[in-house]
Design a protein around this motif. Sequence first.
Motif, PDB file in Angstrom:
ATOM      1  N   THR A 127      39.316  40.900  40.857  1.00  0.00           N
ATOM      2  CA  THR A 127      38.030  41.439  40.409  1.00  0.00           C
ATOM      3  C   THR A 127      37.958  42.943  40.633  1.00  0.00           C
ATOM      4  O   THR A 127      37.547  43.711  39.757  1.00  0.00           O
ATOM      5  CB  THR A 127      36.867  40.749  41.130  1.00  0.00           C
ATOM      6  OG1 THR A 127      36.929  39.334  40.873  1.00  0.00           O
ATOM      7  CG2 THR A 127      35.527  41.295  40.670  1.00  0.00           C
ATOM      8  N   ASN A 128      38.372  43.381  41.822  1.00  0.00           N
ATOM      9  CA  ASN A 128      38.437  44.818  42.132  1.00  0.00           C
ATOM     10  C   ASN A 128      39.464  45.024  43.239  1.00  0.00           C
ATOM     11  O   ASN A 128      39.150  44.836  44.417  1.00  0.00           O
ATOM     12  CB  ASN A 128      37.081  45.364  42.567  1.00  0.00           C
ATOM     13  CG  ASN A 128      37.139  46.872  42.818  1.00  0.00           C
ATOM     14  OD1 ASN A 128      38.028  47.555  42.305  1.00  0.00           O
ATOM     15  ND2 ASN A 128      36.217  47.389  43.608  1.00  0.00           N
ATOM     16  N   ARG A 130      40.683  47.407  44.862  1.00  0.00           N
ATOM     17  CA  ARG A 130      40.373  48.333  45.958  1.00  0.00           C
ATOM     18  C   ARG A 130      39.526  47.695  47.060  1.00  0.00           C
ATOM     19  O   ARG A 130      39.472  48.189  48.178  1.00  0.00           O
ATOM     20  CB  ARG A 130      39.641  49.574  45.422  1.00  0.00           C
ATOM     21  CG  ARG A 130      40.510  50.774  45.115  1.00  0.00           C
ATOM     22  CD  ARG A 130      41.501  50.527  44.017  1.00  0.00           C
ATOM     23  NE  ARG A 130      40.847  50.193  42.753  1.00  0.00           N
ATOM     24  CZ  ARG A 130      41.494  49.735  41.683  1.00  0.00           C
ATOM     25  NH1 ARG A 130      42.814  49.554  41.729  1.00  0.00           N
ATOM     26  NH2 ARG A 130      40.846  49.449  40.566  1.00  0.00           N
ATOM     27  N   ASP A 131      38.872  46.578  46.762  1.00  0.00           N
ATOM     28  CA  ASP A 131      38.049  45.911  47.776  1.00  0.00           C
ATOM     29  C   ASP A 131      38.892  45.306  48.895  1.00  0.00           C
ATOM     30  O   ASP A 131      38.419  45.136  50.010  1.00  0.00           O
ATOM     31  CB  ASP A 131      37.197  44.801  47.140  1.00  0.00           C
ATOM     32  CG  ASP A 131      36.038  45.362  46.335  1.00  0.00           C
ATOM     33  OD1 ASP A 131      35.736  46.564  46.476  1.00  0.00           O
ATOM     34  OD2 ASP A 131      35.434  44.591  45.558  1.00  0.00           O
ATOM     35  N   ALA A 140      41.498  46.458  37.397  1.00  0.00           N
ATOM     36  CA  ALA A 140      40.672  45.292  37.681  1.00  0.00           C
ATOM     37  C   ALA A 140      40.714  44.315  36.508  1.00  0.00           C
ATOM     38  O   ALA A 140      40.830  44.728  35.351  1.00  0.00           O
ATOM     39  CB  ALA A 140      39.240  45.728  37.964  1.00  0.00           C
ATOM     40  N   ARG A 142      38.251  41.741  36.180  1.00  0.00           N
ATOM     41  CA  ARG A 142      37.040  41.007  36.516  1.00  0.00           C
ATOM     42  C   ARG A 142      36.569  40.073  35.403  1.00  0.00           C
ATOM     43  O   ARG A 142      35.888  39.086  35.659  1.00  0.00           O
ATOM     44  CB  ARG A 142      35.917  41.975  36.893  1.00  0.00           C
ATOM     45  CG  ARG A 142      35.550  42.998  35.841  1.00  0.00           C
ATOM     46  CD  ARG A 142      34.389  43.889  36.318  1.00  0.00           C
ATOM     47  NE  ARG A 142      34.728  44.604  37.529  1.00  0.00           N
ATOM     48  CZ  ARG A 142      35.337  45.805  37.540  1.00  0.00           C
ATOM     49  NH1 ARG A 142      35.679  46.379  36.394  1.00  0.00           N
ATOM     50  NH2 ARG A 142      35.602  46.403  38.673  1.00  0.00           N
TER      51      ARG A 142
END
Length: 243
Positions: A127-128, A130-131, A140, A142
């Motif tokens: 989804t992302n 970097r999270d 991403a 997502r």
Amino acid sequence: MFNLHYRLERSAIGFVLAIIGVASIGGLIEIAPLFTIDETVEKAPDMRVYTPLEVAGRNIYMREGCYACHSQMIRTLRDEVERYGPYSLAVESKYDHPMLWGSKRTGPDLARVGGKYSNDWHVAHLTNPRDVVAESNMPAYRWLSSKQLKTGDLGEHLAALRAVGVPYTDEMVSNASSDAIGQANPDTDLAAGVTTRYGDKTDVSLFDGNQGAVTEMDALVAYLQILGHLTDAAHQSTQNEVE
């Protein structure tokens, strides 16, 4: 000796025969090892085929070009084995059409990523990125969570793979669509059919975290979670070497 090519160029028939001769040598070198393929590919009695949901996830993996940045082949070098796990065996790619060994690593090798992280981690990462990995430069994906997976043609995908040697049964092919739905919905009647056809160790789970409609996120996470677990041959080989 040095004027041989001049003489060949003046003779069309001689030049063609020379090309055939040289090409035959190269072809023989490439083809000869195939005659010993049964001796070079390891035996793996516990090897299982991809489920329909995992096949769909693999197709998405290829569609999105994941193989361009992630390899799926751990070499025998010590630093690779220490970082990723047991080196890859030929038998582990037995049912891969096409193979996805890869030749470039912008991201880490994924040959043994199955089971290393939770489903939730994979969903968050896709989804992302970097999270969960601050320095990641991966794009991403997502939209995979909101895009419903097309399951109606999965039987045709399995039939095509059977045509090139993957041992799918008629029952697997005819139940491909329902098995894909069942693997992503563990609390339904369809889930039992998945383990019956593909084994008790098959991961039946809410891969994207949501009950109901099967999404492309379900499929891709299911595929990532099986990488390195179609057979335990590599781990057994490592154990035998230690002993």
